[in-house]
Design a protein around this motif. Sequence first.
Motif: not given
Length: 220
Positions: A3-7, A9-13, A78-80, A138-145
Amino acid sequence: MTLGTEQNIPFELLEKTRPQQQRAIQTYERILESAAEILSEGGVEKVSTNVIAERAGITVPALYRYFPNKYAVLYTLGARLMDRQNEVMVSWFQQYESDHDPFKPIHHMYELFRDTLAVTREQTAGFTILKSMRVLPVLQEPRLQSHYAMTDWICDKIAQPLGEDIPEDMKVRIRLIMELGTSAMEMAVDDPKMDEDTALREAGKMVEVYWMDYLASLSI
């Protein structure tokens, strides 16, 4: 992540490169499998690039070809998991959606929680990964997105048959469904005295009552 959330995500992740050749794909998958196994055995504190590389049977520089650090490995795991959980939610909503009653899926929350638990359990260290995304800053924002993207998707699906804009507070309630479901699943898994099926059914009933009361106040 779907659903386009990767945009967001912080670059370092983000992984450095996605392998194309079969041998490279096997190495990439072995890195992820090894990290998941280590997580399952000892938790996040046991995970490091050195330990992952040793378990995977590769050198640390070989690991760095694909991931810049251990958090990027954890993020990919986590993304998977989030993708699989999101796929369950999409399938659940589509199964029960109705043009005559856009809120019909609310009466089937147990099925959503049950199937989400199943796919989480199927993934190695699934619940450890899920908890890591909740507690590691560091992983909370990807989950929220990911959750924001799913909330917007459901709101769009609801808005179509209603023919009107969705109230902002309804988005909050959809997010609460996700959080309550996650908490119910974790409680069912972590507490040996808790009957798993009962926990999920009761959580489903709580969501249904909460939403029916809310919808009544909106005269929908």
